[in-house]
Design a protein around this motif. Structure first.
Motif, short mmCIF file in Angstrom:
data_model
loop_
_atom_site.label_atom_id
_atom_site.label_comp_id
_atom_site.label_asym_id
_atom_site.label_seq_id
_atom_site.Cartn_x
_atom_site.Cartn_y
_atom_site.Cartn_z
N LEU A 147 -3.01 1.80 0.08
CA LEU A 147 -2.60 2.36 1.36
C LEU A 147 -2.82 3.87 1.38
CD1 LEU A 147 0.79 0.51 1.99
CD2 LEU A 147 -1.50 -0.15 2.74
N ALA A 148 -3.20 4.39 2.53
CA ALA A 148 -3.31 5.83 2.74
C ALA A 148 -1.91 6.41 2.93
CB ALA A 148 -4.18 6.11 3.96
N THR A 149 -1.78 7.70 2.77
CA THR A 149 -0.45 8.32 2.87
C THR A 149 0.25 8.05 4.20
OG1 THR A 149 -1.49 10.45 3.37
CG2 THR A 149 -0.80 10.09 1.10
N PRO A 150 -0.44 8.06 5.36
CA PRO A 150 0.28 7.74 6.60
C PRO A 150 0.82 6.30 6.62
CG PRO A 150 -1.79 8.83 7.11
CD PRO A 150 -1.81 8.51 5.65
N GLU A 151 0.05 5.37 6.04
CA GLU A 151 0.53 3.99 5.97
C GLU A 151 1.75 3.86 5.05
OE1 GLU A 151 -3.13 1.01 6.25
OE2 GLU A 151 -3.45 2.60 4.76
#
Length: 147
Positions: free
Chosen positions: A117-121
């Motif tokens: 997952l990316a940081t926003p997710e």
């Protein structure tokens, strides 16, 4: 084409009771949004996918039981994440407790480097802001957290 009246099957083949009057539309939407990510996280801790799904189902039953309180909390997503973490911990011999700061860094590292997952997710999953996630991931890397 999928009928909206047939409970969808998850990847383990289990069906969900979406017709239960006790489950609100908000709860079902929350479940649909977070189920894949919660399952991906839980699968890191279990060899058998069925055990991961069982832990996540346990978490959703616990969430359903306190859903009205979760909704009025200051951060519903963070409150839900703590229940998910607790259910995963309860179903495995995971060493870190929910209040252990190292466990938070470990969870974020797992969500980022293992689950992908990316940081926003990640921020969306755990109920915090993106800057906090990025900072904690840097902290985890600096301190060579074993995960």
């Amino acid at each position: 084409m999928t009928s909206r009246h047939i409970p969808p099957a998850d990847r383990t083949g289990a069906t969900r009771d979406t017709q239960s009057p006790a489950l609100s539309l908000e709860f079902m939407a929350f479940r649909e949004l977070h189920l894949p990510r919660y399952l991906s996280y839980a699968r890191v801790w279990f060899r058998e996918p069925g055990r991961a799904a069982e832990a996540v189902e346990h978490a959703f039953r616990a969430l359903a039981a306190v859903w009205p309180e979760i909704l009025v909390s200051s951060n519903p997503t963070a409150a839900a994440w703590q229940i998910v973490r607790g259910a995963v911990t309860e179903h495995t011999t995971r060493p870190a407790g929910p209040t252990d700061p190292g466990a938070v860094d470990e969870d974020l590292a797992i969500l980022h480097y293992v689950v992908g997952l990316a940081t926003p997710e990640i921020a969306d999953v755990v109920g915090t802001d993106t800057a906090s996630v990025a900072s904690q991931l840097r902290h985890a890397l600096r301190h060579d957290t074993e995960w």
